[in-house]
Design a protein around this motif. Sequence first.
Motif, short mmCIF file in Angstrom:
data_model
loop_
_atom_site.label_atom_id
_atom_site.label_comp_id
_atom_site.label_asym_id
_atom_site.label_seq_id
_atom_site.Cartn_x
_atom_site.Cartn_y
_atom_site.Cartn_z
N GLY A 145 17.13 9.86 16.12
CA GLY A 145 17.59 10.95 15.27
C GLY A 145 17.07 10.90 13.84
N VAL A 146 16.48 9.78 13.43
CA VAL A 146 15.92 9.67 12.08
C VAL A 146 14.72 10.61 11.98
CG1 VAL A 146 14.72 8.13 10.46
CG2 VAL A 146 16.76 7.33 11.67
N ALA A 147 14.68 11.43 10.94
CA ALA A 147 13.58 12.38 10.75
C ALA A 147 12.44 11.79 9.94
CB ALA A 147 14.09 13.64 10.06
N MET A 148 12.79 11.01 8.91
CA MET A 148 11.76 10.44 8.04
C MET A 148 12.30 9.20 7.35
SD MET A 148 9.51 12.24 4.98
CE MET A 148 10.64 12.13 3.59
N VAL A 149 11.41 8.24 7.14
CA VAL A 149 11.72 7.09 6.30
C VAL A 149 10.76 7.12 5.11
CG1 VAL A 149 12.72 5.60 8.07
CG2 VAL A 149 10.26 5.57 7.70
N LEU A 150 11.25 6.57 4.01
CA LEU A 150 10.48 6.53 2.76
C LEU A 150 10.41 5.10 2.29
CD1 LEU A 150 9.34 7.54 -0.03
CD2 LEU A 150 11.73 7.94 -0.68
N GLU A 151 9.21 4.67 1.93
CA GLU A 151 9.01 3.37 1.31
C GLU A 151 8.21 3.56 0.03
OE1 GLU A 151 10.28 0.54 2.18
OE2 GLU A 151 10.58 0.56 4.35
N VAL A 152 8.60 2.82 -1.00
CA VAL A 152 7.85 2.76 -2.25
C VAL A 152 7.34 1.33 -2.35
CG1 VAL A 152 7.96 2.95 -4.77
CG2 VAL A 152 9.30 4.51 -3.34
N THR A 153 6.05 1.15 -2.53
CA THR A 153 5.50 -0.21 -2.56
C THR A 153 6.14 -1.02 -3.68
OG1 THR A 153 3.65 0.51 -3.95
CG2 THR A 153 3.25 0.41 -1.57
N SER A 154 6.32 -2.30 -3.37
CA SER A 154 6.90 -3.20 -4.36
C SER A 154 6.14 -4.51 -4.33
CB SER A 154 8.39 -3.39 -4.08
OG SER A 154 8.61 -3.80 -2.76
N THR A 155 6.82 -5.63 -4.18
CA THR A 155 6.17 -6.93 -4.28
C THR A 155 5.26 -7.26 -3.10
OG1 THR A 155 8.12 -7.98 -3.32
CG2 THR A 155 8.00 -7.90 -5.72
N LYS A 156 5.46 -6.63 -1.98
CA LYS A 156 4.64 -6.87 -0.79
C LYS A 156 4.08 -5.53 -0.29
CE LYS A 156 7.16 -10.98 0.69
NZ LYS A 156 6.24 -11.99 0.31
N PRO A 157 3.14 -4.93 -1.04
CA PRO A 157 2.65 -3.60 -0.65
C PRO A 157 1.94 -3.58 0.71
CG PRO A 157 1.33 -4.48 -2.46
CD PRO A 157 2.49 -5.41 -2.26
N ARG A 158 1.33 -4.69 1.09
CA ARG A 158 0.63 -4.72 2.36
C ARG A 158 1.59 -4.51 3.53
NH1 ARG A 158 -2.50 -9.60 5.12
NH2 ARG A 158 -3.58 -8.41 6.70
N ALA A 159 2.79 -5.07 3.42
CA ALA A 159 3.79 -4.88 4.48
C ALA A 159 4.15 -3.40 4.60
CB ALA A 159 5.04 -5.70 4.20
N ASP A 160 4.32 -2.71 3.47
CA ASP A 160 4.64 -1.28 3.50
C ASP A 160 3.50 -0.47 4.10
OD1 ASP A 160 7.14 -1.60 2.24
OD2 ASP A 160 6.22 -1.53 0.26
N ARG A 161 2.26 -0.83 3.76
CA ARG A 161 1.10 -0.08 4.22
C ARG A 161 0.78 -0.32 5.70
NH1 ARG A 161 -1.78 -2.56 -0.59
NH2 ARG A 161 -1.20 -1.18 -2.32
N GLU A 162 1.02 -1.52 6.19
CA GLU A 162 0.57 -1.86 7.53
C GLU A 162 1.71 -2.18 8.50
OE1 GLU A 162 -2.46 -4.87 7.16
OE2 GLU A 162 -3.41 -3.80 5.51
N ALA A 163 2.36 -3.31 8.32
CA ALA A 163 3.36 -3.77 9.30
C ALA A 163 4.51 -2.78 9.45
CB ALA A 163 3.88 -5.15 8.92
N ILE A 169 9.75 7.15 14.88
CA ILE A 169 10.21 7.92 13.71
C ILE A 169 9.11 8.93 13.38
CG2 ILE A 169 10.81 7.78 11.27
CD1 ILE A 169 12.06 5.03 11.90
N PRO A 170 9.43 10.23 13.40
CA PRO A 170 8.41 11.27 13.28
C PRO A 170 7.59 11.22 11.99
CG PRO A 170 10.49 12.23 13.98
CD PRO A 170 10.77 10.80 13.62
N LEU A 171 8.24 10.91 10.85
CA LEU A 171 7.55 10.95 9.56
C LEU A 171 7.81 9.67 8.77
CD1 LEU A 171 8.63 14.58 8.54
CD2 LEU A 171 6.45 13.88 9.59
N TYR A 172 6.74 9.15 8.19
CA TYR A 172 6.83 7.99 7.30
C TYR A 172 6.12 8.36 6.00
CZ TYR A 172 5.77 3.31 5.38
OH TYR A 172 5.64 2.22 4.56
N LEU A 173 6.88 8.42 4.91
CA LEU A 173 6.33 8.76 3.60
C LEU A 173 6.20 7.48 2.79
CD1 LEU A 173 5.46 11.07 1.69
CD2 LEU A 173 7.82 11.12 0.86
N LEU A 174 4.98 7.18 2.35
CA LEU A 174 4.70 5.98 1.58
C LEU A 174 4.24 6.35 0.18
CD1 LEU A 174 4.23 2.89 1.35
CD2 LEU A 174 1.91 3.32 2.21
N VAL A 175 4.98 5.89 -0.82
CA VAL A 175 4.56 6.03 -2.22
C VAL A 175 3.88 4.72 -2.58
CG1 VAL A 175 5.31 6.37 -4.60
CG2 VAL A 175 6.50 7.57 -2.74
#
Length: 192
Positions: free
Chosen positions: A112-130, A140-146
């Motif tokens: 039921g989750v439509a989108m998750v949002l992540e803003v890069t912090s101390t471990k940006p590679r984890a947000d970008r890849e893993a 999850i249909p949408l992943y928004l990465l800042v």
Amino acid sequence: MTAMAHEPLTQEEVLLEGFLALDTPEGFRAELIEGEIVVTPPPDGEHEKYISRIVRQVIKHARTEMDFSGNKGLKLRSGEACPKNHLVPDVTLAPLELDLFGSADCWMPCDGVAMVLEVTSTKPRADREAKRRCYARGGIPLYLLVDRESSSVTLFSDPEKDDYREHCTRPFGKQLALPAPLSFDLETADFL
């Protein structure tokens, strides 16, 4: 007195039990990402600014009324022999009519989750890849990465297996179209 035989725990079970028993310091968050325990310190003000700007726009402009949760634990399918991934997105969005967060446990499924949002912090590679792979595996249909290092926002969509088939990146200052159920153009001019 009889002793009961117990099956020995697998390495994955030991890892999951250890993770779930963690007592992180206040403000820190722990996640189990592709078999690795990741502990993140409290976010800085810039990190929170991006989240605030995006959530306000979603509430004002989304075609479907959305509910959101900050730092909601999600249980997601894992790849290979790892235990289930346990991720804590900066923001989790779902249609309000589903009322996903009201009775959810601290670690909830991602149905039921439509989108998750992540803003890069101390471990940006984890947000970008893993994390991207984990969210895609969870469907999850949408992943928004800042991405603060590249001064850009990326929308990943159309999850299939271990990744998203589509992505669109815009530099800060440009609009990014968010598809249904949000259906509005995200403004990033005040990200600069």
